[in-house]
Design a protein around this motif. Sequence first.
Motif, mmCIF file in Angstrom:
data_model
loop_
_atom_site.group_PDB
_atom_site.id
_atom_site.type_symbol
_atom_site.label_atom_id
_atom_site.label_comp_id
_atom_site.label_asym_id
_atom_site.label_seq_id
_atom_site.Cartn_x
_atom_site.Cartn_y
_atom_site.Cartn_z
ATOM 1 N N ILE A 63 0.817 -1.215 0.000
ATOM 2 C CA ILE A 63 0.000 0.000 0.000
ATOM 3 C C ILE A 63 0.846 1.258 0.000
ATOM 4 O O ILE A 63 0.325 2.354 0.044
ATOM 5 N N GLY A 64 2.162 1.118 -0.074
ATOM 6 C CA GLY A 64 3.039 2.293 -0.045
ATOM 7 C C GLY A 64 3.734 2.404 1.306
ATOM 8 O O GLY A 64 3.182 1.993 2.324
ATOM 9 N N SER A 65 4.956 2.975 1.301
ATOM 10 C CA SER A 65 5.739 3.056 2.531
ATOM 11 C C SER A 65 5.019 3.845 3.621
ATOM 12 O O SER A 65 5.021 3.459 4.786
ATOM 13 N N GLY A 66 4.397 4.959 3.217
ATOM 14 C CA GLY A 66 3.701 5.804 4.192
ATOM 15 C C GLY A 66 2.637 5.008 4.917
ATOM 16 O O GLY A 66 2.535 5.055 6.148
ATOM 17 N N LYS A 70 2.336 3.875 8.943
ATOM 18 C CA LYS A 70 1.138 4.166 9.742
ATOM 19 C C LYS A 70 0.600 2.894 10.381
ATOM 20 O O LYS A 70 0.216 2.875 11.537
ATOM 21 N N GLY A 166 3.701 10.215 -4.624
ATOM 22 C CA GLY A 166 4.727 10.067 -3.602
ATOM 23 C C GLY A 166 5.327 8.679 -3.726
ATOM 24 O O GLY A 166 4.610 7.712 -3.910
ATOM 25 N N SER A 167 6.677 8.568 -3.638
ATOM 26 C CA SER A 167 7.270 7.247 -3.832
ATOM 27 C C SER A 167 8.658 7.161 -3.230
ATOM 28 O O SER A 167 9.354 8.167 -3.085
ATOM 29 N N GLY A 168 9.052 5.937 -2.874
ATOM 30 C CA GLY A 168 10.393 5.700 -2.377
ATOM 31 C C GLY A 168 11.429 6.024 -3.441
ATOM 32 O O GLY A 168 12.537 6.465 -3.122
ATOM 33 N N THR A 192 9.428 11.908 -0.179
ATOM 34 C CA THR A 192 8.708 11.033 -1.105
ATOM 35 C C THR A 192 7.955 11.845 -2.147
ATOM 36 O O THR A 192 7.700 11.381 -3.244
#
Lengths: 343, 320
Positions: A63-66, A70, A166-168, A192
Motif C-alpha cells: 500500500i506504499g511506505s507511508g 502508519k 509520492g514514492s520511495g 517522497t
Amino acid sequence: MLKKISKSLLALAIVAAAAVAGQAHAETLINGAGATFPYPIYSKWFSEYAKVDPSVKFNYQSIGSGGGIKQITAQTVDFGASDAFLSDEQLKAAPGKLIHIPTVMGAVVVTYNIPGVPKGLKLKVEDVADIFLGKITKWNDPRIADDNPGVKLPNQPIVVVHRSDGSGTTNIFTDFLSGVSAEWTQKVGKGTSVKWPIGLGGKGNEGVAGQVKNTNYTIGYVELAYAFENKLPFATLKNKSGHWVEPSIKSTSAAAAAAVKHMPADYRISLVNQPGKDAYPIVGFTWLLVYEQQKDKVKGKKLVEFLHWELAKGQKMASALLYAPLPENVEKMVEKTIKTIKY
Amino acid sequence: MSDVTASHRWKIEKGLSGDFIFKAVTVLFAFSILVILMLMLYEMVSQSLPSLRKFGGHFMTGMDWDAVQEQFGALPFIYGSVISSVLALLLATPLAVGTALFITEIAPRRLGGFAASLVELLAAIPSVIYGLWGILIMTPWLQQTAQPLLQKYLGFLPFFQGPAYGVSMLAGVLILMIMVVPIITSITKEVLLAVPRSQREAAIALGATRWEMIRMAVLPYGKSGILGAVILGLGRAIGETMAVTMVIGNNPKISLSLFSPAYTMPSVIANEFAEASSPLHSAALMNIGLLLLVITLIINALARLLLWSMSRGAARGAKL
C-alpha cells in the motif's frame, strides 16, 4: 420463515467457526503492509517460504511506505515495510521499539529520449542536479557535450519528467540530488514527494517512462528493474570519487559495501553518493519494520525464523528479480540484529 | 356481505403491518445515508484539523505546495479542478445535446438505437482505460499535431502559448469532455423521449419546421432535465481522478495557457496520500478532500437554485 432463517444462520455460524478453528490449528497468519518497490521479491519469498514451512502464511499488502509506517505504528499489522527509514520523531510515535531490517537494495536510473543517442549518455552528478533545477536547459550545453565527445547532441530544450505520486523512488532520487547540490538541498530538499522546480509529473514508473518514451528530448528517472525490463536507455553517471559508473546489480551492491565502515547499528543510513570506484550513486535500502518485543509468541517465533531464512536463502533469489542482494558483511550484521528480537 | 367485508378488513390489516415494516425499513435506509454523510464529514474535519489549525483560510488562497517544508496551499488544485471541469462541460454540453437530439428527433429509429447503445458503451468504459488511451494516443497527437496547429493560428491568444508537451490542461479538458459526454447524452435522451407527442404535434400543426419544433416545443420542455444532466456531468468531471491524473501533467501551477501542465484536487490526493508520512501532509490532503466535498455541495446547491427558479419561471409563463 423467521425460524428457517435463524436456523440456517446458526448453521452458517457453526461452519464458519469450524473453518476458522481449523485454520488456526493448521497455520499462523502473519500480516504485513508497506512499500510497493520490494513487492515482487517479497511475494516471491513468501511463496517460496510456504514450501519450507507450510504452517505459516504471509499476507503482504503493498500500500506504499507511508501506509506501512502508519499501520505498524498503529499495530494493525505484524510487520511494516518502507523504502525510507523512520525519523526519530516517527520512531517515538510507535508504542514500542521498532527495528529496521534491511532486506535488499534498489537503484534509480536516469533515463532519457534523445533521437539518435543510444544508451550510455555520460552525465556528471552535478549536471543531473542542474538539469532538474532547470539551470541546464539545452541538450547541447557544453557541460553535457564535453563529457560526450563524438555524440551529436541536439540544440533542443530539455524536458524534465518526474514522478507525480509520492514514492520511495523519488525519496532516493531527491536524497541523491541533495547530496550533490547545495542549491537543491536549500531550494527543494528530499522526500517522497517534493516541490519540483520544473517539469512534468507522471504517475508511477510507467507514467514517467511513458512520457519519456512518447516525447523527444525528455529526461526522467525510474527504478533500475523497471528500466532493465522495458529496455529503456539510461545514463552512466560520474560518481563523487570521479569514476564513470553504469547502473547495474553489481554497482548497486558496491554502494552498500562501501558504506559498511560507517553502518549504524539501526541501519538508518542513506546509501546515495557512496565513495568507491564501482559504487553507483543513486542507491537505497528497503527495510522491514518489526517490533523488538513481539506481542504474539507464535507469530514472533515464525517471523524470526522467516527472517533467518530470508538472509540465508532468500538473498540468492534477489538478482534474478533485479534487486541487489545485501553484501556479505551487512548480512552478518543483520543476522545479529534478528537475534535481538524477543518473543 | 358482512363476511366479505370482514375478510377484506383482515386483508387490509395485514397489509398495514406490512406497510409499517416497509415504511420503517425505508426510513432507516434513508437516514443511514444521512448518517454516513455526517460521519464522513466529521471524520474528514477531524483528520484535517492540524491543517485547518495551521493554515486556516489561507489554505484556500495559498499557492505553495511543498511537503518538505510543510507549506500547503490548495489554490492551484482548486483552479485546476474548476477550470478543467467547466471547460470540459462547455465543450461536452453542445456535443451531448446534439447527439441526443439526433438520436431522438432526427435519426431513423434503428440508427438512433444503434447510436444510443454506442454512447452507453462509452459510459461503461473504466476511467483508467480512458487514461491509458489518453497517454498513449491522445497526448502524442496533441503534441505533434493539434498543439502546433493551435499555436500557428491562435497563438496570439494567451491560452495557446508555451511549449507543447502533450500532457497539459488541454489534454485533461479533452479527456474529461469525452468522459462526460455519454452521461449527459443518455440522460438528455431520456428527457427528450419524455416530451409528450402532443407537444410536437401541436408545433407541427401550427406550421413549424422540424428545427422550429425542436427549438420551441422540445427543448423548452426538457430544459430543466437537460440542466440536471449537465450537473451530473459536472459531478463526474470534478471527481474524476485516474484519467485526469494520467494526462494533465501534475504540476501545481496556475497558468492561463491550456498548453501548460496543471493539477486537480482528486489527483493530488490519489498521488500523494499513500506515501504521505508526516501528519501535517496527510492532514493537508484530507483538507483538500474536505474542500472538494464543500465545492461539490455548493455546485449542487447552485444547480438546485437554478432549477427551482427555472421551473418557477416556467410555471409563471404557463399562467400568463
